[in-house]
Design an enzyme around this catalytic site. Structure first.
Site, mmCIF file in Angstrom:
data_model
loop_
_atom_site.group_PDB
_atom_site.id
_atom_site.type_symbol
_atom_site.label_atom_id
_atom_site.label_comp_id
_atom_site.label_asym_id
_atom_site.label_seq_id
_atom_site.Cartn_x
_atom_site.Cartn_y
_atom_site.Cartn_z
ATOM 1 N N HIS A 83 -10.943 -6.853 0.372
ATOM 2 C CA HIS A 83 -9.742 -7.687 0.233
ATOM 3 C C HIS A 83 -10.182 -9.119 -0.029
ATOM 4 O O HIS A 83 -11.105 -9.617 0.614
ATOM 5 C CB HIS A 83 -8.895 -7.644 1.504
ATOM 6 C CG HIS A 83 -7.686 -8.510 1.419
ATOM 7 N ND1 HIS A 83 -6.490 -8.073 0.880
ATOM 8 C CD2 HIS A 83 -7.495 -9.807 1.745
ATOM 9 C CE1 HIS A 83 -5.619 -9.060 0.892
ATOM 10 N NE2 HIS A 83 -6.202 -10.131 1.412
ATOM 11 N N ASP A 162 5.229 -5.235 7.092
ATOM 12 C CA ASP A 162 4.599 -6.367 6.414
ATOM 13 C C ASP A 162 5.315 -6.707 5.115
ATOM 14 O O ASP A 162 5.425 -7.869 4.742
ATOM 15 C CB ASP A 162 3.125 -6.074 6.133
ATOM 16 C CG ASP A 162 2.458 -7.263 5.455
ATOM 17 O OD1 ASP A 162 2.367 -8.318 6.115
ATOM 18 O OD2 ASP A 162 2.091 -7.164 4.271
ATOM 19 N N SER A 184 -1.392 -9.476 8.881
ATOM 20 C CA SER A 184 -0.793 -8.919 7.664
ATOM 21 C C SER A 184 -1.872 -8.196 6.851
ATOM 22 O O SER A 184 -1.694 -7.053 6.418
ATOM 23 C CB SER A 184 -0.167 -10.075 6.862
ATOM 24 O OG SER A 184 0.001 -9.745 5.526
ATOM 25 N N LYS A 188 -2.594 -3.710 6.810
ATOM 26 C CA LYS A 188 -2.594 -2.931 5.556
ATOM 27 C C LYS A 188 -3.928 -2.226 5.367
ATOM 28 O O LYS A 188 -3.991 -1.081 4.924
ATOM 29 C CB LYS A 188 -2.281 -3.851 4.376
ATOM 30 C CG LYS A 188 -0.803 -4.219 4.318
ATOM 31 C CD LYS A 188 -0.477 -5.181 3.218
ATOM 32 C CE LYS A 188 -0.982 -6.565 3.529
ATOM 33 N NZ LYS A 188 -0.445 -7.641 2.756
HETATM 34 N N1 URA Z 1 -2.275 -11.882 1.926
HETATM 35 C C1 URA Z 1 -1.647 -10.965 2.721
HETATM 36 O O1 URA Z 1 -1.714 -9.769 2.479
HETATM 37 N N2 URA Z 1 -0.949 -11.441 3.774
HETATM 38 C C2 URA Z 1 -0.867 -12.740 4.074
HETATM 39 O O2 URA Z 1 -0.235 -13.071 5.055
HETATM 40 C C3 URA Z 1 -1.502 -13.675 3.246
HETATM 41 C C4 URA Z 1 -2.220 -13.222 2.171
#
Ligand code: URA
Length: 429
Positions: A83, A162, A184, A188
């Site tokens: 990520h 989310d 967040s 995920k």
């Molecule tokens: N990316 C995300 O998935 N969540 C956030 O809160 C900020 C950036």
């Protein structure tokens, strides 16, 4: 919802941490539509100001994770993902996912769309004609099994809490709170059922959190959550003082990734892919050490296997994998240096804004983007240039050209004496 959301807001606002029961009730109530957007915004706002304790943050992350489906895998291979906190021209995912799949690990990469000055991986990939990244869970799993990787949008059953809360934070100016960002992202990634995760946290003017210290704190917060949830995670803290590679703009970035998968393309992009890929291969003990990981990823780029996986992924997503079919802007203007000297870029973000001005970005969530337009920034901080040398190509369709030029020219400086930061300034985890 058994608890009154107003009591939770008052409790948090009084500086008391939320209990597991309160958090579960709030998150499930929000997903069920029993907590109003106004009540949710009030609670997020209190969290934004007061932060969260680590147990509270774990409960919050777990409640978000449990708000939807979690992926389970029955593959013979380790399952990994990366990520990035995002930046200008950050296209590494498009190369990394197929390169890792070519090395023999599985990559279910759930990505996001662009907003503001940064582009989104999904929008970049969707510049390929016919390609769609909106998949159901079964389709996503089938493509990972058959191809080795997929880059897809968050499905509606994966962390629905989310989806709603992120949109609400975006609409209410509550995005930049470290516990909310960390939970967040991690909720995920935990829902993907991974064996290992690498986080690319960006710093510098083009990044979402430009400040080095804030990036470090986010890195530490995310690593702590990952550890408490038993997920092997590492962080690279990487520079966004200048664009990654040359291309900024959707189709231009896909094209640049294709070059890297054909053993060409810019060195910094290739280098970042090797560094991130090596961390993941090492984390799942697929290789002896980082050096062997780098060699494995580099070989997949050099011998065309990453490119083959990319083609298979594009076709599985309904896209036309022939680069000649990919969109291109009809006009290319050149920007040359107005002076001689050692070049500096005072605002990387300005390049992102220039692309938005050309029509290649969203100002609001529903806006359409023109995938053809963009900028190829041909210089690095510290390059010695002469007046009249090429600095950038502006790929455009007539819209926003003057505004884009003003952004780019305003970001140029000479002889500032600034040393560029290294591409990877630190690794954690
Ligand atoms: N990316 C995300 O998935 N969540 C956030 O809160 C900020 C950036």
């Amino acid at each position: 919802m058994t608890l009154d959301p107003r009591d939770l807001v008052a409790h948090k606002r009084a500086g008391k941490p939320l209990s597991e029961e309160q958090i579960d009730a709030f998150v499930s109530g929000y997903v069920a539509g029993e907590v109003t957007e106004a009540q949710a915004a009030a609670l997020l706002s209190a969290i934004f100001v007061l932060g969260m304790e680590s147990a509270e943050l774990d409960h919050w992350t777990r409640a978000m994770l449990h708000s939807g489906t979690q992926l389970r895998w029955d593959l013979e291979r380790p399952v990994v993902d990366k990520h990035s906190t995002g930046g200008v021209g950050d296209k590494a995912s498009l190369v990394l996912a197929p390169a890792l799949a070519a090395c023999g690990v599985a990559v279910p990469m759930i990505s996001g769309r662009g907003l503001g000055h940064t582009g989104g991986t999904l929008d970049k990939l969707e510049s390929i004609p016919g390609l769609s990244t909106e998949l159901g869970v079964n389709e996503l799993k089938r493509i990972v099994k058959e191809v080795g990787c997929v880059i897809a949008a968050q499905t509606k059953d994966l962390v629905p809490a989310d989806r709603g809360l992120y949109a609400l934070r975006d609409a209410t100016g509550l995005v930049e709170a470290l516990p909310l960002i960390a939970s967040s992202i991690l909720s995920k990634k935990l829902a993907e059922g991974l064996d290992a995760l690498v986080l690319d946290v960006k710093f510098g003017d083009g990044a979402f959190l430009p400040d080095v210290a804030q990036g470090e704190e986010l890195a530490r917060t995310m690593l702590a959550i990952a550890e408490r949830f038993g997920l092997s995670a590492r962080v690279l803290h990487t520079s966004m003082e200048q664009p990654l590679g040359h291309a900024v703009g959707h189709a231009l970035e896909v094209d640049e990734c294709w070059q890297v998968m054909r053993a060409e393309g810019p060195e910094d992009l290739r280098e970042l892919v090797l560094s991130l890929g090596a961390e993941l291969l090492d984390a799942v003990r697929f290789v002896r050490d980082l050096e062997q990981g780098r060699e494995l990823v580099a070989a997949s780029l050099a011998d065309g296997r990453a490119a083959e996986v990319f083609v298979a992924m594009v076709e599985a997503l309904g896209g036309d994998a022939d680069p000649l079919s990919w969109p291109r802007a009809r006009q290319v203007d050149l920007m040359t240096s107005p002076a001689s000297g050692v070049l500096d870029l005072t605002s990387c973000r300005a390049i992102g804004r220039a692309v938005v001005a050309l029509g290649g970005g969203r100002k609001g969530a529903g806006d359409r983007i023109d995938p053809r337009v963009g900028v190829r920034w041909m210089r690095r901080i510290g390059d010695v240039v002469r007046a009249g040398d090429l600095v950038a190509e502006i790929h455009h369709e007539g819209l926003g050209l003057e505004a884009a030029r003003a952004e780019l020219e305003g970001a140029l400086a000479f002889d500032t004496g600034r040393e560029p930061a290294p591409l990877v300034r630190a690794r954690y985890g």
